[in-house]
Design a protein around this motif. Structure first.
Motif, PDB file in Angstrom:
ATOM      1  N   LEU A   1      13.362  35.327  46.183  1.00 18.08           N
ATOM      2  CA  LEU A   1      12.161  36.002  46.698  1.00 18.08           C
ATOM      3  C   LEU A   1      11.060  34.970  46.981  1.00 18.08           C
ATOM      4  O   LEU A   1      10.398  35.013  48.024  1.00 18.08           O
ATOM      5  N   ALA A   2      10.897  34.002  46.082  1.00 21.15           N
ATOM      6  CA  ALA A   2       9.878  32.957  46.256  1.00 21.15           C
ATOM      7  C   ALA A   2      10.160  32.163  47.533  1.00 21.15           C
ATOM      8  O   ALA A   2       9.257  31.878  48.320  1.00 21.15           O
ATOM      9  N   LEU A   3      11.437  31.863  47.746  1.00 21.95           N
ATOM     10  CA  LEU A   3      11.849  31.102  48.928  1.00 21.95           C
ATOM     11  C   LEU A   3      11.552  31.905  50.204  1.00 21.95           C
ATOM     12  O   LEU A   3      11.033  31.381  51.189  1.00 21.95           O
ATOM     13  N   PHE A   4      11.889  33.207  50.138  1.00 22.43           N
ATOM     14  CA  PHE A   4      11.676  34.103  51.274  1.00 22.43           C
ATOM     15  C   PHE A   4      10.186  34.156  51.643  1.00 22.43           C
ATOM     16  O   PHE A   4       9.809  34.029  52.808  1.00 22.43           O
TER      17      PHE A   4
ATOM     18  N   GLN B   1      -0.294  33.126  49.366  1.00 23.34           N
ATOM     19  CA  GLN B   1       1.167  33.196  49.433  1.00 23.34           C
ATOM     20  C   GLN B   1       1.815  32.077  48.609  1.00 23.34           C
ATOM     21  O   GLN B   1       2.812  32.301  47.929  1.00 23.34           O
ATOM     22  N   ILE B   2       1.198  30.877  48.669  1.00 25.97           N
ATOM     23  CA  ILE B   2       1.748  29.775  47.866  1.00 25.97           C
ATOM     24  C   ILE B   2       1.622  30.111  46.380  1.00 25.97           C
ATOM     25  O   ILE B   2       2.552  29.912  45.599  1.00 25.97           O
ATOM     26  N   ALA B   3       0.462  30.677  45.985  1.00 29.23           N
ATOM     27  CA  ALA B   3       0.260  31.050  44.587  1.00 29.23           C
ATOM     28  C   ALA B   3       1.282  32.110  44.168  1.00 29.23           C
ATOM     29  O   ALA B   3       1.856  32.032  43.072  1.00 29.23           O
TER      30      ALA B   3
ATOM     31  N   VAL C   1       4.037  31.669  41.243  1.00 26.69           N
ATOM     32  CA  VAL C   1       4.086  32.546  40.064  1.00 26.69           C
ATOM     33  C   VAL C   1       5.492  33.129  39.895  1.00 26.69           C
ATOM     34  O   VAL C   1       6.038  33.169  38.790  1.00 26.69           O
ATOM     35  N   ILE C   2       6.096  33.532  41.039  1.00 33.05           N
ATOM     36  CA  ILE C   2       7.448  34.114  40.968  1.00 33.05           C
ATOM     37  C   ILE C   2       8.449  33.063  40.449  1.00 33.05           C
ATOM     38  O   ILE C   2       9.288  33.327  39.595  1.00 33.05           O
TER      39      ILE C   2
ATOM     40  N   HIS D   1       7.595  32.001  36.580  1.00 33.05           N
ATOM     41  CA  HIS D   1       7.868  33.011  35.549  1.00 33.05           C
ATOM     42  C   HIS D   1       9.171  33.747  35.801  1.00 33.05           C
ATOM     43  O   HIS D   1       9.323  34.906  35.453  1.00 33.05           O
ATOM     44  N   ARG D   2      10.107  33.104  36.471  1.00 30.95           N
ATOM     45  CA  ARG D   2      11.401  33.745  36.750  1.00 30.95           C
ATOM     46  C   ARG D   2      12.128  34.020  35.432  1.00 30.95           C
ATOM     47  O   ARG D   2      11.817  33.411  34.394  1.00 30.95           O
ATOM     48  N   ASP D   3      13.107  34.902  35.496  1.00 30.14           N
ATOM     49  CA  ASP D   3      13.840  35.316  34.291  1.00 30.14           C
ATOM     50  C   ASP D   3      14.755  34.190  33.817  1.00 30.14           C
ATOM     51  O   ASP D   3      15.712  33.817  34.499  1.00 30.14           O
TER      52      ASP D   3
END
Ligand SMILES: [Cu+2]
Length: 259
Positions: A3-6, A55-57, A61-62, A65-67
């Protein structure tokens, strides 16, 4: 992670499109359009920086704080940060409206006399334009004479001698370089007159006659679109603005007659 990459890719593509002017309006055809573009450029640059930052922030964050099997934590937020961000947004919005107000009033509130007045009637799903003709006066109209089948959408009353030279047309022809005043009216629901090259958009409202002034400096043919969702045929509601050299316009007006 994905998702972060997207988010990163979408952000990059959008920003690049605007910076390289790939996603931009077609070239303007008057001074107002040039002034509007430079103001829009400033606003887009400020918003673009905010957009990039946000968007960068978000992507960071994603990713941060990924699982990774850890226990979820809860954060209450920071009132100080919230007040600070609201203050920044308020300053930006007020600044943008104060800065843009001069541009807007220059077009909409000027009291310079217009060289030509044209009545505009918007309805589901067509545009009609009415000229006073060589005598410069609009003749009488009657609601019960309005009839598209007979080519009289304005209901021009032929028994009035002043109406004899009135011209109505489905395309808007104007002389280049002269101040034009449209008087916008709508027959049924709210429509909106929009020409991208003029950088002008104005609602047409039933029961109101709304003035809209512009100078089109460059001869050519430009699309008029309805910019207000006005019913099932909204997408078909379009016409053309034809900007002619003044002599050609005068010749056209003289040879056109009320149908
Ligand atoms: Cu419409």
């Amino acid at each position: 992670m994905l998702l972060a990459l997207f988010i990163g890719i979408v952000t990059l593509v959008t920003t690049a499109g605007v910076v390289t002017r790939r996603f931009w309006l077609p070239a303007g055809i008057n001074q107002h359009a040039a002034a509007f573009d430079s103001w829009l450029g400033i606003v887009i640059a400020i918003l673009g920086i905010a957009f990039l930052g946000a968007q960068i922030a978000l992507a960071w964050v994603i990713w941060r704080h990924r699982d990774r099997g850890q226990r979820a934590v809860y954060w209450d937020g920071s009132p100080k940060f919230e007040v600070f961000s609201i203050a920044i947004v308020t300053v930006l919005f007020l600044g943008a409206s104060v800065g843009g107000a001069r541009l807007w009033t220059g077009v909409h509130m000027s009291d310079q006399p217009a060289a030509l007045r044209i009545e505009v009637l918007a309805k589901q799903f067509a545009w009609n334009f009415r000229y006073a003709g060589p005598d410069g006066r609009f003749g009488r109209t009657k609601l019960d004479l309005r009839n598209d089948a007979t080519g009289n959408p304005f209901g021009i009353d032929d028994t009035d001698p002043v109406a004899a030279d009135d011209v109505s047309n489905a395309a808007l022809r104007v002389p280049a370089g002269q101040l034009i005043e449209l008087r916008l009216n709508a027959q049924d629901v709210i429509h909106s007159f929009f020409v991208r090259e003029l950088r002008l958009k104005q609602d047409a409202v039933p029961g109101m006659e709304i003035p809209l002034r512009f100078i089109a400096a460059k001869p050519g043919t430009y699309e008029i679109a309805c910019a207000e969702l006005c019913g099932l045929g909204h997408h078909q509601m379009r016409s053309v603005l034809i900007v002619l050299p003044p002599a050609e316009f005068t010749a056209w007006l003289a040879q056109s007659k009320n149908p």
